[in-house]
Scaffold this motif. Structure first.
Motif, short mmCIF file in Angstrom:
data_model
loop_
_atom_site.label_atom_id
_atom_site.label_comp_id
_atom_site.label_asym_id
_atom_site.label_seq_id
_atom_site.Cartn_x
_atom_site.Cartn_y
_atom_site.Cartn_z
N GLU A 389 -3.22 0.37 7.36
CA GLU A 389 -3.93 -0.40 6.70
C GLU A 389 -4.35 0.46 5.03
O GLU A 389 -4.70 0.00 4.06
N VAL A 390 -4.73 1.73 5.68
CA VAL A 390 -5.16 2.66 4.49
C VAL A 390 -4.14 2.81 3.46
O VAL A 390 -4.40 2.71 2.29
N ALA A 391 -2.65 2.83 3.86
CA ALA A 391 -1.53 3.06 3.01
C ALA A 391 -1.29 2.04 2.22
O ALA A 391 -1.11 2.12 1.18
N ALA A 392 -1.53 0.75 2.87
CA ALA A 392 -1.18 -0.53 2.44
C ALA A 392 -2.23 -0.67 1.34
O ALA A 392 -1.65 -1.05 0.16
N ASN A 393 -3.30 -0.61 1.53
CA ASN A 393 -4.56 -0.65 0.40
C ASN A 393 -4.24 0.27 -0.85
O ASN A 393 -4.19 -0.06 -2.09
N ALA A 394 -3.71 1.47 -0.41
CA ALA A 394 -3.40 2.48 -1.72
C ALA A 394 -2.37 2.00 -2.35
O ALA A 394 -2.13 2.02 -3.54
N LEU A 395 -1.36 1.30 -1.80
CA LEU A 395 -0.09 0.71 -2.40
C LEU A 395 -0.58 -0.27 -3.38
O LEU A 395 0.01 -0.60 -4.36
N ASN A 396 -1.15 -1.23 -2.73
CA ASN A 396 -1.34 -2.54 -3.65
C ASN A 396 -2.53 -2.36 -4.64
O ASN A 396 -2.61 -3.29 -5.33
N ASP A 397 -3.07 -1.44 -4.65
CA ASP A 397 -4.20 -1.00 -5.51
C ASP A 397 -3.40 -0.51 -6.70
O ASP A 397 -4.31 -0.34 -7.91
N THR A 398 -2.09 -0.23 -6.67
CA THR A 398 -1.45 0.30 -8.10
C THR A 398 -0.89 -0.58 -9.02
O THR A 398 -1.10 -1.72 -8.46
N ASP A 399 -0.51 -0.14 -10.18
CA ASP A 399 0.22 -0.97 -10.87
C ASP A 399 1.68 -0.96 -10.90
O ASP A 399 2.39 -1.38 -11.74
N GLY A 420 6.65 -0.04 10.59
CA GLY A 420 6.84 -1.41 10.73
C GLY A 420 5.12 -2.11 10.45
O GLY A 420 5.39 -3.27 9.85
N GLU A 421 4.31 -1.61 10.90
CA GLU A 421 2.84 -2.10 10.58
C GLU A 421 2.81 -1.91 9.18
O GLU A 421 1.91 -3.16 8.78
N LEU A 422 3.08 -0.99 8.41
CA LEU A 422 2.92 -0.81 6.87
C LEU A 422 3.43 -1.88 6.35
O LEU A 422 3.24 -2.58 5.17
N GLU A 423 4.77 -2.41 6.75
CA GLU A 423 5.49 -3.25 6.03
C GLU A 423 4.82 -4.85 6.18
O GLU A 423 4.58 -5.55 5.18
N VAL A 424 4.02 -5.18 7.19
CA VAL A 424 3.44 -6.23 7.52
C VAL A 424 2.26 -6.11 6.75
O VAL A 424 1.91 -7.10 6.06
N GLU A 425 1.44 -5.02 6.86
CA GLU A 425 0.08 -5.03 6.07
C GLU A 425 0.21 -4.91 4.35
O GLU A 425 -0.50 -5.43 3.82
N SER A 426 1.54 -4.32 3.88
CA SER A 426 1.47 -4.24 2.47
C SER A 426 2.28 -5.11 2.03
O SER A 426 2.23 -5.45 0.53
N GLY A 427 3.37 -5.70 2.59
CA GLY A 427 4.52 -6.66 1.90
C GLY A 427 5.50 -5.75 1.19
O GLY A 427 6.28 -6.54 0.52
N TRP A 428 5.54 -4.41 1.48
CA TRP A 428 6.33 -3.64 0.90
C TRP A 428 7.33 -3.16 1.99
O TRP A 428 7.11 -3.16 3.44
N ASP A 429 8.70 -3.12 1.39
CA ASP A 429 9.79 -2.52 2.32
C ASP A 429 9.43 -1.11 2.70
O ASP A 429 9.05 -0.48 1.71
N VAL A 430 9.60 -0.56 3.84
CA VAL A 430 9.48 0.97 4.11
C VAL A 430 10.52 1.56 4.46
O VAL A 430 11.42 1.09 5.33
#
Length: 453
Positions: A389-399, A420-430
């Motif tokens: 969750e923390v990593a996803a927020n960091a990714l999605n807060d960028t431009d 796997g969880e990061l892909e679900v949380e962020s929508g990014w491929d890991v």
């Protein structure tokens, strides 16, 4: 004489107002007696009480500042014997010495070498700050010209080194800019202390005091203070490393544990071993054991890195991990829409290690640093400061999506379990990267996002 907590309490307003941040005036008095707070924190103390409490509120080791131009080196103000008790505050100034008997070619070579003693490490520029200008010729005019020549080509803070007050005065008169700065003059001894104190007081510059042992040093500082020079730096005189270390330790102990004012000043030390390696070891000893200024004889470039890195490590606050800003860093040039995106933590040593390896790959990349309160990857993951969750927020807060045509992020191999969880949380491929940063150059050269060619 230092005042007890009850002596101090009698001079305070005794209103228990709490404005100082302490519940009672007695509690504040106890902290003041132990040198843990400043008298300025009490807004209602009278001017008469301030004058009487000056001794009790003064720091056990006085702060002395030497400076030249934009370079400013505060010394002293230390409060503990051991770093783990709190932290060491003002890091020592380190430098080499030059003699006024050097030939023109030798001086030019050494100045060129000296000016090059600068490194970058974990986001900080580390370098030598001072230069000792040693008078060995016995000629006041020659020494003054030598000082002027060094000042023209070297921006370090000068230490004017001569026990002849007339030579020191001539150097100051012939180089007027020094009177507007705060160089250090070295040294006042039993034989010349009155004349040296007069020069220091008149020009308002710090004075080094050299005594044959601690007893003589304490007597000299009291005499020099009475003569009007108040910014002092102590040289206990020993030149062998064992006695030197013992003296440095005893000065710190007397100042902190016994509040012995005549030794409550920053110190300096000279490193001059039988060879360059011994000189380096002596300098490192004095970094660990309390010297405020350390001068190496004929300092070499290869000596600069270990002694300044040691200083950086010792004078890092152990209570606060070194961090970088949590943001997107661009490494390399000419980033295109397929530039790799890597993720790591904001622990400074981790980030700069990763950035160095990415730079060496010559693949322009983006690095996203996650705010993990300055913890490394495994530590942050274990303490749940680095979660999906923390990593996803960091990714999605960028431009980053405005700069690249893919949504693929490379994470450290040590935290592959959260991919796997990061892909679900962020929508990014890991993509799971190497476990160690040293594997990044080869990995990045073979990598393309989403398998693009």
């Amino acid at each position: 004489m230092d005042l007890s907590a009850m002596d101090i309490y009698e001079l305070l307003p005794q209103t228990n107002c709490g404005k100082c941040g302490h519940p009672t005036c007695l509690a504040f008095a106890m902290q003041l007696a132990n040198k843990q707070v400043s008298l300025d924190e009490c807004p209602d103390v009278s001017e008469e009480a301030k004058a009487e409490l000056a001794s009790a509120s003064a720091p056990p080791i006085k702060e002395v500042v030497v400076k030249r131009g934009d370079r400013e080196l505060p010394l002293g103000m230390e409060t503990v014997m051991f770093r783990h008790e709190e932290t060491f505050h003002n890091q020592p100034g380190i430098g080499g010495t030059l003699s006024d008997t050097l030939s023109e070619d030798e001086l030019e070579e050494r100045l060129e070498r000296y000016n090059d003693l600068t490194y970058e490490r974990i986001g900080e520029t580390i370098e030598f700050e001072v230069v000792g200008l040693n008078e060995e010729s016995g000629d006041a005019d020659q020494y003054a010209d030598f000082v002027g020549q060094v000042l023209e080509t070297c921006d370090r803070i000068p230490v004017l080194m001569s026990e002849d007050p007339e030579i020191i005065q001539t150097a100051l008169d012939e180089n007027e800019e020094l009177k507007e700065e705060k160089p250090l003059i070295y040294a006042a001894t039993e034989d010349n202390c009155e004349a040296m104190a007069e020069i220091a007081a008149e020009n308002e510059i710090p004075l080094a005091v050299c005594g044959d042992g601690l007893e003589e040093l304490a007597e000299l500082t009291e005499k020099i203070e009475e003569a009007g020079a108040e910014e002092l730096i102590l040289d206990p005189g020993a030149r062998d490393p064992l006695t030197g270390m013992q003296n440095q330790t005893q000065i710190r102990r007397q100042a902190l544990e016994n509040n012995f004012r005549p030794l409550g000043y920053p110190t300096m030390a000279f490193a001059a071993g039988e060879d360059a390696h011994e000189t380096l070891m002596e300098a490192c000893t004095y970094v660990c054991k309390y010297a405020g200024i350390i001068l190496l004889e004929d300092a070499r470039r290869w000596q600069a890195l270990p002694v300044t890195v040691l200083r950086q490590n010792i004078y890092t606050d152990p209570r606060v991990p070194p961090t970088v800003e949590a943001k997107v860093f661009e490494v390399g040039e000419d980033h295109d829409e397929n530039a790799p995106v890597l993720m790591t933590t904001n622990f400074a040593l981790t980030y700069f290690t990763v950035a160095s390896e990415v730079e060496s790959s010559r693949v322009p990349s983006y690095i996203v640093t996650v705010d993990t309160e300055g913890q490394s990857v495994l530590t942050a993951y274990s303490s749940e400061n680095l979660t999906a969750e923390v990593a996803a927020n960091a990714l999605n807060d960028t431009d980053l999506t405005d700069k690249i045509d893919h949504k693929e992020v490379i994470i450290p191999g040590h935290v592959a379990v959260m991919s796997g969880e990061l892909e679900v949380e962020s929508g990014w491929d890991v993509v799971v990267g190497p476990r160690e940063a040293s594997g990044l150059p080869g990995f990045l050269r073979d990598y393309s996002p989403n398998g693009q060619e």
